[in-house]
Design a protein around this motif. Structure first.
Motif, PDB file in Angstrom:
ATOM      1  N   ASP A 148      21.478 -11.082  51.513  1.00 47.80           N
ATOM      2  CA  ASP A 148      22.432 -10.293  50.728  1.00 47.80           C
ATOM      3  C   ASP A 148      23.834 -10.471  51.273  1.00 47.80           C
ATOM      4  OD1 ASP A 148      20.492  -9.405  49.129  1.00 47.80           O
ATOM      5  OD2 ASP A 148      20.373  -7.354  49.921  1.00 47.80           O
ATOM      6  N   GLN A 202      14.366  -3.665  50.320  1.00 45.40           N
ATOM      7  CA  GLN A 202      15.448  -2.930  49.653  1.00 45.40           C
ATOM      8  C   GLN A 202      15.382  -3.106  48.146  1.00 45.40           C
ATOM      9  OE1 GLN A 202      18.913  -4.455  51.599  1.00 45.40           O
ATOM     10  NE2 GLN A 202      18.471  -3.401  53.533  1.00 45.40           N
ATOM     11  N   TYR A 216      12.172 -13.468  60.334  1.00 45.08           N
ATOM     12  CA  TYR A 216      11.163 -12.689  59.615  1.00 45.08           C
ATOM     13  C   TYR A 216       9.953 -13.518  59.202  1.00 45.08           C
ATOM     14  CZ  TYR A 216      14.891  -9.263  59.358  1.00 45.08           C
ATOM     15  OH  TYR A 216      15.866  -8.370  59.691  1.00 45.08           O
ATOM     16  N   GLY A 217      10.076 -14.829  59.292  1.00 47.66           N
ATOM     17  CA  GLY A 217       8.982 -15.672  58.858  1.00 47.66           C
ATOM     18  C   GLY A 217       7.854 -15.690  59.868  1.00 47.66           C
ATOM     19  N   PRO A 218       6.738 -16.362  59.533  1.00 44.03           N
ATOM     20  CA  PRO A 218       5.661 -16.511  60.508  1.00 44.03           C
ATOM     21  C   PRO A 218       6.183 -17.307  61.699  1.00 44.03           C
ATOM     22  CG  PRO A 218       4.996 -17.270  58.315  1.00 44.03           C
ATOM     23  CD  PRO A 218       6.449 -17.015  58.255  1.00 44.03           C
ATOM     24  N   HIS A 254       7.308 -15.033  53.331  1.00 41.18           N
ATOM     25  CA  HIS A 254       7.494 -13.923  54.270  1.00 41.18           C
ATOM     26  C   HIS A 254       8.428 -12.891  53.666  1.00 41.18           C
ATOM     27  CE1 HIS A 254      10.495 -17.079  55.144  1.00 41.18           C
ATOM     28  NE2 HIS A 254      11.316 -16.056  55.292  1.00 41.18           N
ATOM     29  N   VAL A 255       8.273 -11.658  54.121  1.00 38.36           N
ATOM     30  CA  VAL A 255       9.050 -10.546  53.575  1.00 38.36           C
ATOM     31  C   VAL A 255      10.373 -10.449  54.327  1.00 38.36           C
ATOM     32  CG1 VAL A 255       9.093  -8.067  53.160  1.00 38.36           C
ATOM     33  CG2 VAL A 255       6.951  -9.312  52.981  1.00 38.36           C
ATOM     34  N   LEU A 256      11.446 -10.251  53.589  1.00 36.22           N
ATOM     35  CA  LEU A 256      12.756 -10.015  54.200  1.00 36.22           C
ATOM     36  C   LEU A 256      13.153  -8.558  53.966  1.00 36.22           C
ATOM     37  CD1 LEU A 256      14.870 -13.140  53.178  1.00 36.22           C
ATOM     38  CD2 LEU A 256      13.569 -12.740  55.266  1.00 36.22           C
ATOM     39  N   PRO A 257      14.074  -8.064  54.756  1.00 36.28           N
ATOM     40  CA  PRO A 257      14.548  -6.691  54.487  1.00 36.28           C
ATOM     41  C   PRO A 257      15.066  -6.552  53.058  1.00 36.28           C
ATOM     42  CG  PRO A 257      15.392  -7.483  56.589  1.00 36.28           C
ATOM     43  CD  PRO A 257      14.677  -8.624  55.965  1.00 36.28           C
ATOM     44  N   GLU A 258      15.639  -7.658  52.530  1.00 37.71           N
ATOM     45  CA  GLU A 258      16.134  -7.604  51.148  1.00 37.71           C
ATOM     46  C   GLU A 258      15.013  -7.274  50.172  1.00 37.71           C
ATOM     47  OE1 GLU A 258      17.059  -9.764  53.381  1.00 37.71           O
ATOM     48  OE2 GLU A 258      19.074 -10.545  53.022  1.00 37.71           O
ATOM     49  N   GLY A 263      20.771  -7.009  54.684  1.00 40.34           N
ATOM     50  CA  GLY A 263      19.914  -8.138  55.032  1.00 40.34           C
ATOM     51  C   GLY A 263      20.714  -9.434  55.043  1.00 40.34           C
ATOM     52  N   ARG A 288       9.237  -7.089  62.750  1.00 39.90           N
ATOM     53  CA  ARG A 288      10.545  -6.499  62.435  1.00 39.90           C
ATOM     54  C   ARG A 288      10.512  -5.788  61.090  1.00 39.90           C
ATOM     55  NH1 ARG A 288      15.486  -8.121  65.494  1.00 39.90           N
ATOM     56  NH2 ARG A 288      14.585  -9.259  67.230  1.00 39.90           N
ATOM     57  N   THR A 313      25.283  -2.424  58.623  1.00 38.06           N
ATOM     58  CA  THR A 313      24.120  -2.401  59.521  1.00 38.06           C
ATOM     59  C   THR A 313      22.825  -2.571  58.747  1.00 38.06           C
ATOM     60  OG1 THR A 313      24.066  -0.025  59.328  1.00 38.06           O
ATOM     61  CG2 THR A 313      25.188  -0.932  61.257  1.00 38.06           C
ATOM     62  N   TRP A 314      22.807  -2.142  57.490  1.00 34.01           N
ATOM     63  CA  TRP A 314      21.563  -2.183  56.725  1.00 34.01           C
ATOM     64  C   TRP A 314      21.439  -3.445  55.896  1.00 34.01           C
ATOM     65  CZ3 TRP A 314      22.788  -2.585  51.627  1.00 34.01           C
ATOM     66  CH2 TRP A 314      24.079  -2.156  51.267  1.00 34.01           C
ATOM     67  N   VAL A 347      19.697   3.487  57.180  1.00 31.46           N
ATOM     68  CA  VAL A 347      18.805   2.893  58.177  1.00 31.46           C
ATOM     69  C   VAL A 347      19.252   1.475  58.485  1.00 31.46           C
ATOM     70  CG1 VAL A 347      16.444   2.254  58.691  1.00 31.46           C
ATOM     71  CG2 VAL A 347      16.903   4.316  57.374  1.00 31.46           C
ATOM     72  N   ALA A 348      19.663   1.265  59.739  1.00 25.50           N
ATOM     73  CA  ALA A 348      20.089  -0.073  60.146  1.00 25.50           C
ATOM     74  C   ALA A 348      18.871  -0.979  60.261  1.00 25.50           C
ATOM     75  CB  ALA A 348      20.815  -0.002  61.477  1.00 25.50           C
ATOM     76  N   LEU A 349      19.093  -2.263  60.026  1.00 24.34           N
ATOM     77  CA  LEU A 349      18.000  -3.225  60.201  1.00 24.34           C
ATOM     78  C   LEU A 349      17.630  -3.269  61.681  1.00 24.34           C
ATOM     79  CD1 LEU A 349      19.038  -6.275  58.017  1.00 24.34           C
ATOM     80  CD2 LEU A 349      17.753  -4.256  57.383  1.00 24.34           C
ATOM     81  N   PRO A 350      16.340  -3.271  61.993  1.00 25.59           N
ATOM     82  CA  PRO A 350      15.986  -3.323  63.417  1.00 25.59           C
ATOM     83  C   PRO A 350      16.243  -4.733  63.964  1.00 25.59           C
ATOM     84  CG  PRO A 350      14.011  -3.175  62.062  1.00 25.59           C
ATOM     85  CD  PRO A 350      15.174  -3.167  61.129  1.00 25.59           C
ATOM     86  N   ARG A 391      19.454   4.788  47.453  1.00 25.59           N
ATOM     87  CA  ARG A 391      20.616   4.067  47.983  1.00 25.59           C
ATOM     88  C   ARG A 391      21.011   4.670  49.331  1.00 25.59           C
ATOM     89  NH1 ARG A 391      21.243  -0.632  47.196  1.00 25.59           N
ATOM     90  NH2 ARG A 391      22.810  -1.171  48.738  1.00 25.59           N
ATOM     91  N   ARG A 418      29.332  -7.287  58.339  1.00 25.21           N
ATOM     92  CA  ARG A 418      28.015  -7.025  57.779  1.00 25.21           C
ATOM     93  C   ARG A 418      27.693  -5.550  57.962  1.00 25.21           C
ATOM     94  NH1 ARG A 418      22.479  -6.860  59.009  1.00 25.21           N
ATOM     95  NH2 ARG A 418      22.968  -6.593  61.204  1.00 25.21           N
ATOM     96  N   ILE A 466      18.595   3.665  52.024  1.00 30.79           N
ATOM     97  CA  ILE A 466      18.781   2.276  52.476  1.00 30.79           C
ATOM     98  C   ILE A 466      19.993   2.176  53.398  1.00 30.79           C
ATOM     99  CG2 ILE A 466      19.484  -0.014  51.690  1.00 30.79           C
ATOM    100  CD1 ILE A 466      17.687   0.417  49.249  1.00 30.79           C
ATOM    101  N   GLU A 467      21.065   2.834  52.993  1.00 29.97           N
ATOM    102  CA  GLU A 467      22.307   2.648  53.744  1.00 29.97           C
ATOM    103  C   GLU A 467      22.327   3.440  55.033  1.00 29.97           C
ATOM    104  OE1 GLU A 467      25.605   3.162  51.137  1.00 29.97           O
ATOM    105  OE2 GLU A 467      25.051   1.407  49.919  1.00 29.97           O
TER     106      GLU A 467
END
Lengths: 647, 305
Positions: A596, B270, A624-626, B263-267, A593, B218, A590-591, B302-305, B296, A588, B299-300
């Motif tokens: 994806d 992006q 990420y949900g509530p 809910h919002v996802l990192p996707e 999701g 997050r 790092t960025w 910054v790693a997901l926290p 692009r 995966r 996005i690439e």
């Protein structure tokens, strides 16, 4: 690539930690240098605030030369503790003025830590320790600021405090178990012998009065059981029997390993904690029983084998009613009758008259005391100047003096009347601290009294000061002085709250001395013996220290791991899932999701598609949900990752 | 159920605008996030059709303003005319008084005319003759512009670009979509037959639902990391503003709603980032870089926290 420039918060923290580090040094820095340091820090602060450029290198070089010159002028050389610390303080302030990169900032923090240790070369009391700890927090906050992004100062200080607190267990382990060396931990050889306030082995008019201006603590005594009454609190120091007309000095003495008297009567048991005074006498109540390792002189002084150069603890038993010197040697008695020719003719005349009028030695002493009382001698801290014949002018002209005048005059009179007598110096009284139950004896309690030899009774203590100022003996110096304005602030008795505060501070200070500074090899050994290590050598200590440090670190690690809540369990499972996929070649980014990532996998590995999609969508919902997710979802998530074994 | 409504919207739009599902979804998300949309593309790829479709689907009053180089602000906001009977000036509202305004080829007009519209977008009201006239609620502007390297255009300055929540482009349809387009019925006729998907009041429900989509800590961390990187990293001469951060979050919420999630996802971040940040980022250095490359890279990096 150039180093990143310091942000404003970073320079702010550096400035704060440097100021906190240098402020306690101001006490012993030369005035000019201290002022220069303060100016340099202020200058840096203004530059940081306005965002203007740092001064030119050449100017800094000139300033550095100026600092070296100040140190050279003040100390005459550049080596040793005081010039070294002064030089470092100046250069640290100057370093800040050329610090504009993170790398330089780290150097400043390092030097700050060193300067915090430097404070302990001067003092090791609790206040300094607290200041050093505060400085460390600031310095660690600076390191955090250099490392991280902008954060509110409160949060940054909080993080630094947490770090310091987490270090405390390790600090305790190192403190308790690090192999100790004999002697003061922080003293440099040069300081241990430097002058300190205290009794000396001679006495001239004015010496005791000068000493009484100091409120420094001479020693503390903790009694087992009741305290002796104030009138019996004579802490015996140097015995002075030789008189040259002006100054009293000790006579020739002979030392033995055991006392020359047989202790009898009631006993007081107590523990002394002596502040270092660089002399070998110990201050005991009359008359201490035998303690191995101590020296007893034939004039009944108690001495230690080495000068007291660090704080010393001593447990003694004293028997106040022990008769001493019943069969005194003729040599000593002859010395106790000796008067220099050509001094104090009027007093000698008085002595001769008393001798003629009185009936025996006892009567002479009684009459002398009566004479002193009737002479209306005034007890005062600053007596009028005396003439060539000190005793004559005190007794007959000025009629005012401090304890050294009283005792000297009394001894001279008695000797002139043919009764052996000598001056004894030491401390009288002491103040009881109700907070920790110790008796605190200060330099202002220094006192001089006399001993008279009477056939059949031996040496008898007589305090001529008591004849004129009985309050001095009963209630201490402050009570005997009509006007307490001349006394050191802390010796005054009229401010009750001040005394209470002082008592509390003293008690705190005492425990600090006993448990922190007084933690010497003997105490370390005793503690380890209590823990079952009979004769620990340094290897045992090192092994113990390693083991204890490992345990502390282990516990801290466990604590840190457990702090990661169940929310982190989700991340852990997800990380495991990603790791397993990575081993079969699907990493995966790092960025990337979760959804994806799952879609990408589903395209590449249709066989895994369903599982991966479900896991990823569960993770997305949980992460990420509530926060109101069904607990069953979490279980399903963990379970499916546990069972996920892709090939 | 807001999610079903959202799905119906996407499906209905997809019947007319073929092969452009992503762009249509972005446009819908932009509207649900209550933002203005800028469509930048060459003529003839369906910009105007998209605006029409949105208006029909959402059941909004629609006005089209064709921007030209001789246009005056009064042509947009309206004009006060002296009424002989009343003996007073009367304000005649211009075409901007509509719920959905299509500002076609906005970069053909002079900056003066542009700014009249852009002020209306920001204030959501018109000031004329010392009075203010509120614009209808809701109020959206969909502006289209030709890529600014064409002749006779005035490119929008950065400060005005910032007022558009998103900038998208449609691009050529793919082969299959183009075939369907060529073989199928006339788009205009289809459009005329298109029923409104939303009942009155449903749009407000959707707005509220979009605002309530959960964005956890997050996600906020992630948005902040993206903003911080755009400001600190070399490669960007102009970082993202706090307003850009708010826009990013609002757009991602609407996007998540369209995807049927609460809910919002990192996707989601992006997915909307190129449209939301593309017109707000400037590359460092002189070499122009396509906006897609810049986003692009962001996005690439910054790693997901």
């Amino acid at each position: 690539m150039t180093e990143p420039r310091l942000r404003r918060d970073q320079s702010g923290w550096l400035l704060a930690s440097t100021t906190l580090t240098l402020a306690p040094h101001a006490e012993h820095l030369p005035l000019a240098l201290g002022a220069l340091c303060a100016l340099l820090l202020l200058w840096r602060g203004i530059l940081a605030h306005t965002g203007r450029a740092l001064p030119h290198r050449l100017l800094l070089l000139a300033l550095a030369a100026g600092i070296v010159a100040i140190v050279q002028i003040e100390f005459k050389h550049l080596f040793g503790k005081d010039p070294g610390i002064a030089l470092l303080a100046g250069l640290l302030s100057l370093k800040l003025l050329e610090t504009d990169s993170v790398r330089d900032g780290r150097a400043v923090v390092l030097l700050s830590f060193f300067m915090q240790l430097g404070q302990f070369l001067y003092q090791q009391n609790m206040a300094i320790a607290a200041l050093a700890l505060l400085g460390s927090v600031a310095a660690i906050a600076s390191l955090l600021a250099l490392q991280g992004s902008v954060t509110a100062p409160r949060l940054r200080a909080g993080a630094a405090t947490r770090l310091v607190l987490q270090g405390v267990p390790l600090m305790l382990v190192l403190f308790v178990l690090f192999p100790r060396v004999q002697g003061p931990l922080w003293g440099l050889p040069a300081d241990a012998y430097s002058s300190v306030t205290g009794l000396s082995n001679s006495m001239a008019p004015g010496d005791m009065a000068r000493l009484s201006e100091s409120s420094e603590i001479a020693f503390r005594a903790a009694f087992e059981g009741d305290l002796p009454p104030p009138a019996e609190r004579y802490w015996r120091g140097p015995v002075l029997s030789r008189f040259d007309g002006h100054t009293w000095r000790p006579g020739r003495t002979h030392a033995t390993d055991a006392p020359a008297y047989r202790s009898q009567g009631i006993a007081h048991s107590y523990t002394l904690t002596l502040e270092p005074h660089n002399q070998s006498w110990l201050l005991a109540l009359d008359f201490p029983g035998s303690v191995p390792g101590l020296i007893y002189t034939d004039n009944f002084q108690l001495l230690s084998r080495e000068p007291v150069r660090s704080r010393q603890r001593l447990t003694l038993v004293s028997y106040p009613h022990t008769p001493v010197g019943l069969d005194e040697s003729p040599n000593i008695l002859r010395q106790a009758l000796d008067l220099p020719a050509g001094f104090n003719p009027r007093t000698r005349e008085l002595g001769a008259r008393l001798h003629a009028e009185a009936n025996g030695a006892d009567d002479i002493v009684t009459r002398t005391i009566a004479h002193f009382r009737n002479s209306r001698l005034r007890y005062t801290l600053d007596p009028a100047p005396l003439g060539r014949d000190d005793v004559d002018s005190f007794l007959f002209d000025t009629q005012q003096g401090f304890c050294e005048h009283f005792s000297a005059a009394f001894v001279v009179t008695l000797r002139a009347a043919g009764v052996p007598a000598r001056v004894v110096t030491g401390y009288q009284g002491g103040e009881f601290n109700p907070v920790d139950g110790t008796l605190v004896i200060r330099q202002s309690d220094a006192h001089a009294w006399t001993e008279v030899w009477l056939a059949g009774q031996g040496w008898v203590r007589i305090d001529p000061t008591a004849a004129s100022a009985p309050l001095r003996i009963q209630n201490g110096l402050a009570a005997a002085m009509p006007d307490s304005a001349h006394l050191p602030l802390l010796a005054r008795t009229d401010l009750a709250w001040l005394r209470d505060l002082r008592n509390r501070l003293d008690a705190l200070d005492n425990s600090w001395n006993q448990w922190v500074l007084g933690y010497n090899p003997a105490r370390q050994k005793a503690l380890l013996a209590a823990l079952g290590f009979a004769e620990p050598d340094w290897q045992v200590l090192t092994a113990l220290m390693g083991a204890a440090s490992a345990i502390v670190m282990g516990l801290l690690t466990i604590w840190a791991l457990r702090r990661r809540s169940s929310a982190d369990a989700i991340d852990r499972s997800w990380t495991r899932f990603c790791r397993r996929l990575k081993t079969i070649g699907y990493e995966r980014a790092t960025w990337e999701g979760p959804l994806d990532f799952a879609e990408r996998l589903a395209r590449q590995r249709p066989d895994l598609a369903d599982t991966v999609r479900r896991i990823a969508s569960d993770y997305a919902r949980l992460r990420y949900g509530p926060a109101d997710a069904d607990p069953a979802l979490g279980q399903r998530f963990h379970q499916s990752i546990k069972n996920f074994r892709p090939r | 159920m807001p999610i079903h409504i959202a799905n119906r919207l996407v499906a209905a739009a997809g019947r007319i605008i073929l092969g452009k599902e992503h762009a249509v979804r972005l446009a819908l998300a932009c509207v649900l996030a209550r933002g203005h949309l800028l469509i930048e593309d060459i003529p003839g790829v369906g910009k105007t059709t998209l605006a029409h479709v949105l208006a029909r689907l959402l059941g909004l009053q629609f006005q089209r303003i064709q921007f030209t180089s001789d246009m005056l602000p009064a042509d947009i906001v309206g004009v006060s005319v002296f009424d002989q009977r009343d003996g007073a000036f009367r304000f005649h509202p211009g075409p901007v008084f509509s719920q959905l305004v299509l500002a076609d080829e906005i970069n053909r007009a002079t900056p003066k005319a542009q700014s009249a519209l852009l002020e209306a977008m920001e204030e959501r009201q018109i000031s004329a003759e010392g009075r203010t006239w509120p614009l209808p609620e809701p109020f959206f502007v969909i502006a289209t512009q030709n890529p600014s390297d064409q002749i006779g255009t005035f490119a929008l300055p950065e400060s005005q670009l910032d007022r558009f929540l998103m900038r998208i482009s449609l691009g050529y349809p793919d082969r299959a979509a183009e075939r369907a387009l060529l073989a199928g019925e006339d788009r205009r006729e289809l459009l005329a037959q298109l029923p409104a998907v939303l009942q009155p009041g449903e749009l407000e429900t959707l707005f509220a639902a979009a605002r309530q989509v959960h964005a956890g800590p997050r996600i906020l961390d992630y948005v902040q990391a993206l903003l911080a990187h755009s400001r600190e990293a070399s490669g960007f001469s102009l970082g993202l503003s706090p307003r850009a951060g708010l826009a990013l979050l609002a757009a991602a919420r609407a996007w998540a709603l369209l995807a049927g999630r609460d809910h919002v996802l990192p996707e989601d971040i992006q997915a909307v980032l190129p449209a939301v940040a593309g017109h707000r980022l400037r590359p460092a250095g002189d070499a122009p870089q396509p906006a897609d490359t810049l986003t692009r890279r962001l996005i690439e990096a910054v790693a997901l926290p």
